[in-house]
Design a protein around this motif. Structure first.
Motif, PDB file in Angstrom:
ATOM      1  N   CYS A  66      -1.138   3.626  -4.969  1.00  0.00           N
ATOM      2  CA  CYS A  66       0.181   3.173  -5.395  1.00  0.00           C
ATOM      3  C   CYS A  66       0.037   2.285  -6.628  1.00  0.00           C
ATOM      4  CB  CYS A  66       0.854   2.401  -4.269  1.00  0.00           C
ATOM      5  SG  CYS A  66       2.422   1.673  -4.771  1.00  0.00           S
ATOM      6  N   GLU A  82      -1.612   0.280  -2.415  1.00  0.00           N
ATOM      7  CA  GLU A  82      -1.854   1.031  -1.174  1.00  0.00           C
ATOM      8  C   GLU A  82      -2.658   2.291  -1.479  1.00  0.00           C
ATOM      9  OE1 GLU A  82      -1.303   0.418   1.913  1.00  0.00           O
ATOM     10  OE2 GLU A  82      -0.282   2.022   2.976  1.00  0.00           O
ATOM     11  N   CYS A 133       5.987   0.766  -0.211  1.00  0.00           N
ATOM     12  CA  CYS A 133       6.903   0.091  -1.138  1.00  0.00           C
ATOM     13  C   CYS A 133       7.742   1.049  -1.979  1.00  0.00           C
ATOM     14  CB  CYS A 133       6.128  -0.857  -2.052  1.00  0.00           C
ATOM     15  SG  CYS A 133       5.263   0.000  -3.381  1.00  0.00           S
ATOM     16  N   CYS A 178       1.781  -1.474  -5.390  1.00  0.00           N
ATOM     17  CA  CYS A 178       1.176  -2.404  -4.418  1.00  0.00           C
ATOM     18  C   CYS A 178      -0.295  -2.125  -4.151  1.00  0.00           C
ATOM     19  CB  CYS A 178       1.968  -2.404  -3.109  1.00  0.00           C
ATOM     20  SG  CYS A 178       1.689  -0.945  -2.085  1.00  0.00           S
ATOM     21  N   CYS A 221       4.905   5.841  -2.546  1.00  0.00           N
ATOM     22  CA  CYS A 221       4.228   5.001  -1.562  1.00  0.00           C
ATOM     23  C   CYS A 221       5.097   4.819  -0.314  1.00  0.00           C
ATOM     24  CB  CYS A 221       3.962   3.651  -2.211  1.00  0.00           C
ATOM     25  SG  CYS A 221       3.221   2.455  -1.112  1.00  0.00           S
TER      26      CYS A 221
HETATM   27 ZN   LIG Z   1       3.179   0.747  -2.739  1.00  0.00          ZN
END
Ligand SMILES: [Zn+2]
Length: 79
Positions: free
Chosen positions: A38, A43, A9, A41, A6
């Protein structure tokens, strides 16, 4: 896809089918596409082709060019 981690993060990315809501003008469309998601998180990253498809559908919604789209219900605004 160029991303295995990602960009936000550094978490691990996996390919998943996700539901995406697109808006254009007063209309909205739901579609299922593959995205890199991800695990840490949440994403989402989409491929260029998928992003182009989103733009195309948003354009159709905005121009009321709805012939290719199948209505599945109504969308309501809560006052
Ligand atoms: Zn992430």
């Amino acid at each position: 896809m160029p991303f295995t981690h990602c960009p936000t993060c550094g978490g691990e990315m996996v390919t998943k089918e996700v539901e995406k809501l697109l808006r254009g003008g007063v209309h909205a469309a739901v579609l299922h596409v593959d995205a890199e998601v991800c695990l840490r998180c949440g994403e989402r990253l989409y491929s260029m082709e998928t992003v182009r498809r989103f733009e195309q559908i948003r354009g159709k919604l905005a121009c009321e060019d709805l012939d290719d789209l199948q209505p599945i219900g109504r969308t309501f605004r809560v006052a």
